[in-house]
Each structure stands twice: as structure tokens, then as C-alpha cells.
Scaffold this active site. Structure first.
Site, short mmCIF file in Angstrom:
data_model
loop_
_atom_site.label_atom_id
_atom_site.label_comp_id
_atom_site.label_asym_id
_atom_site.label_seq_id
_atom_site.Cartn_x
_atom_site.Cartn_y
_atom_site.Cartn_z
NE ARG A 94 103.91 108.60 10.84
CZ ARG A 94 103.04 109.56 11.18
NH1 ARG A 94 101.98 109.79 10.44
NH2 ARG A 94 103.24 110.28 12.28
CD GLN A 203 99.77 116.78 12.54
OE1 GLN A 203 100.08 117.71 13.29
NE2 GLN A 203 100.47 115.66 12.50
CG ASP A 244 98.20 107.89 16.20
OD1 ASP A 244 97.81 108.93 16.77
OD2 ASP A 244 98.37 107.80 14.97
O1 MRU Z 1 101.17 112.11 12.88
P1 MRU Z 1 99.75 111.97 12.42
O2 MRU Z 1 99.22 113.20 11.77
O3 MRU Z 1 99.54 110.72 11.59
O4 MRU Z 1 98.95 111.78 13.76
C1 MRU Z 1 97.56 111.63 13.72
C2 MRU Z 1 96.94 111.54 15.05
O5 MRU Z 1 97.58 111.58 16.07
C3 MRU Z 1 95.46 111.28 15.07
O6 MRU Z 1 94.87 111.88 16.18
C4 MRU Z 1 95.21 109.77 15.13
O7 MRU Z 1 95.95 109.10 14.13
C5 MRU Z 1 93.79 109.44 15.00
S1 MRU Z 1 93.19 109.70 13.39
C6 MRU Z 1 91.57 109.24 13.30
#
Ligand code: MRU
Length: 353
Positions: A94, A203, A244
Site C-alpha cells: 500500500r 470503515q 496516513d
Molecule cells: O484504507 P484504510 O482503511 O487503511 O485507511 C485508513 C485511514 O485513512 C485512517 O484514517 C488512517 O490510516 C489513520 S489510522 C489511525
């Protein structure tokens, strides 16, 4: 699943294996997946069995160790070459969450700096993976405390809006944005959470809502396009989201939809906080336009379960993240305190690297 849990740990190290909560199955099924090979860890990250920037970092740390354990040589140089291959495999999973790259670099540093036999390097790698894991929970708790101090003061209890899932599931436990929510709840300063459902992977609906139910924190789920309306009605006191990857100037990549949320928060004069550990700050990037944005399969948009939602002939664009400009962010809450985005370097002891 009707059972309510006390503590949520998405990554567990047990009996020399990694157990991951399969986040693709929540909230309907709570299932643990056992991972013993680095390739399986890479697949689990790619397929979002484990997701959320800090949790991806923790999982990647163990992924490197599992790869190290698979290498059958006593020759140090050969071992390091093979370990680099494992690192490459995990890095390719990712692209946006920088914690992945941060954890892999930290693991490789351990490997290169450990003098001694291959077996000693392997042991040192396990110790580093466990340290990354343990530190993240402490970091999240510190973020929670600093976030609590940064929230607006009001005679009434606060209502906080969050996006995606930046909770225990997205970290080693406790959470970043939801860590602030948890700390506010424990301190008696929170009335309720509003959770954006967070299209396309939901999510917010599936994970944040589930976590709030586990903690018995009152939660109201809204679709993403309802946020401005809720703000206009005076229902929201603050927005708190995770991240992220944060560039040195404070521009912040987070789940797609975060940017529009920041714009509507600004339009309604509502404070907008980013809660993230320093491991999410990429001081090598001067601004957000340099952050790589993951694009995911269009099926996330056009398909729900077995049902196709759209007519044939449609094209899709599915960026998983967007970048919120620093100017829209009230403060970035780290384990070292809450900082205005332009003063983020102070969180790092005054260093921009
Ligand atoms: O695609 P994801 O579910 O991995 O994305 C997660 C997010 O965007 C969260 O807000 C981010 O990783 C912060 S987690 C503490």
C-alpha cells in the site's frame, strides 16, 4: 455478532505467530487470521485484513521478522540480501500510509546494526517488531491526552465528528482520532460521536461504529454527504480525523473525503484536528502534493456484496486517499503535543527530518 468486547487489538503476537483481526469481516464476524509467512502478511495488508496506518506499520514489522525467520542461511550478507527482498514485497502493498515504510526502515536498520550471527539478527528483529507494537499503544494514549487538552472548551459535553476508522483497529490499540474520542469520553467531556460512513469501503459504518459500541460510546452514523448539513444545524463541535501521511508543511493525506470535510468544517467555523503519531509524518516531503495516493479496484465503488450498482459502460476513479491542505487544519495532535501545522517540526524536537 452481538457480543461486546472490552479491548480491541488488531495485531496479536502469540505462540510465535501473528494473529490479525480480519477487518474485512467486521462487524458481522469477529475472526482471527493466523499469519506465519511474510508473503501472507503482505497479502493481508494489501487486502485490508489489517488496515489503518499505524496498524499497517505494526503488521509490517512482524512481516519483516517472519521473512527473516524463513531465510535459511548462516551467511550474513546473503541473509541481508534476502531480507531486502522481503522488505520489497511488503513495501509494494500500500503506497500512501508512511508507517509501512517507516516500520520497514526501522526493522532493516536493526538488521544492519546487529553484529553477530544470523540467529542473533533474527532475535533482534523480533524484539524491534515487538517494540514498534508496544510503543504504538503508548503513543496513542499520549495522543488521546494531548487531544483532550486541545479540544474546544464548552460548558456542555462535546460532539465530535470523525471520518473513516482511526481507532484501536487502525493502530496497535486505543486509536489516534478515536483515541482522542476515548480520552474525552473517559474524562466525561464527550456527549457523542458522529461517524461518517466513509464510502466506498465503509470503515466508518463497519469499524468505527463497531468500536464505539464495544466501548459503549454513543455513536450516530451519517452518510458522508450529511456532514455539512449536521454542521449547519449546530450538531458538531469539532472534527477529529487520523492520517496516513503528513508532509513537513502539515498537508495531510487521509481517507478519501477528509479534504471535503475540512472545507465544510472551515465554512462553519468548526475546529478540524488531525491526530497522528510522529511515525506518520514524512519530513522528507515538503508538501502534500508529493504524497503518493493509492488507487484501488473500482469494484469498491460499483459493487456491494454480489450486487452490481451501476449500468455497463461507466468508468470509475477510486482514489483511496486525499490531501487536506495545512491551512484547513486547526492543529495536528501528536504524542508530543498538539501543534499548528506550520509548527509541526516542533513536535520532532525542532527537526525537519
Ligand atoms: O484504507 P484504510 O482503511 O487503511 O485507511 C485508513 C485511514 O485513512 C485512517 O484514517 C488512517 O490510516 C489513520 S489510522 C489511525
Amino acid at each position: 455478532m452481538n457480543q461486546v468486547m472490552n479491548q480491541v487489538y488488531p495485531v496479536i503476537w502469540q505462540n510465535n505467530s501473528v494473529l490479525l483481526i480480519d477487518q474485512t469481516r467486521l462487524p458481522n464476524e469477529y475472526t482471527l487470521v493466523e499469519i506465519n509467512r511474510s508473503e501472507d502478511m503482505a497479502e493481508a495488508i494489501k487486502n485490508m485484513i489489517v488496515r489503518g496506518a499505524p496498524a499497517i506499520g505494526v503488521a509490517a514489522g512482524y512481516g519483516i521478522y517472519l521473512g527473516a525467520r524463513e531465510i535459511e542461511t548462516s551467511d550474513r550478507s546473503q541473509f541481508l540480501v534476502k531480507l531486502e527482498e522481503t522488505a520489497k514485497l511488503l513495501r509494494a502493498t500500500r503506497p500512501t500510509a508512511v508507517n509501512l515504510f517507516w516500520a520497514i526502515s526501522r526493522m532493516l536498520k536493526t538488521a544492519y546494526e546487529t553484529v553477530g550471527k544470523v540467529s542473533e539478527i533474527q532475535q533482534a528483529l523480533l524484539a524491534t517488531a515487538q517494540a514498534i507494537h508496544a510503543e504504538d499503544i503508548k503513543t496513542c494514549k499520549a495522543i488521546g491526552d494531548h487531544g483532550l487538552a486541545a479540544l474546544p472548551s464548552k460548558p456542555d459535553k462535546l460532539i465530535i465528528l470523525t471520518h473513516c476508522n482511526a481507532g484501536a483497529l487502525a493502530t496497535a490499540g486505543y486509536g489516534t482520532a478515536l483515541g482522542v474520542v476515548r480520552s474525552a469520553w473517559s474524562a466525561g467531556r464527550l456527549a457523542r460521536v458522529y461517524a461518517d460512513e466513509t464510502r466506498p469501503r465503509l470503515q466508518g459504518a463497519k469499524l468505527t461504529a463497531w468500536e464505539c459500541v464495544q466501548e459503549r460510546i454513543p455513536v450516530t452514523l451519517i452518510t458522508d454527504n450529511m456532514a455539512a448539513h449536521c454542521m449547519k444545524q449546530g450538531l458538531i463541535d469539532a472534527v477529529v480525523v487520523g492520517a496516513d501521511r503528513i508532509a513537513a508543511n502539515g498537508d495531510t493525506a487521509n481517507k478519501i473525503g477528509t479534504y471535503s470535510l475540512a472545507i465544510v468544517a472551515k465554512a462553519h467555523n468548526i475546529p478540524f484536528f488531525v491526530a497522528a503519531p510522529l511515525s506518520t509524518v514524512d519530513f522528507e516531503l515538503t508538501e502534500g502534493s508529493q504524497i503518493p495516493i493509492e488507487e484501488r479496484h473500482p469494484g469498491e465503488i460499483y459493487q456491494v456484496g454480489d450486487t452490481i450498482l451501476t449500468p455497463p459502460g461507466v468508468e470509475f476513479y477510486n482514489p483511496a486517499f486525499d490531501v487536506t491542505p495545512a491551512a484547513l487544519i486547526t492543529a495536528i495532535i501528536t504524542e508530543n503535543g498538539a501543534f499548528a501545522p506550520q509548527e509541526l517540526y516542533k513536535a520532532n524536537g525542532g527537526n525537519n527530518n
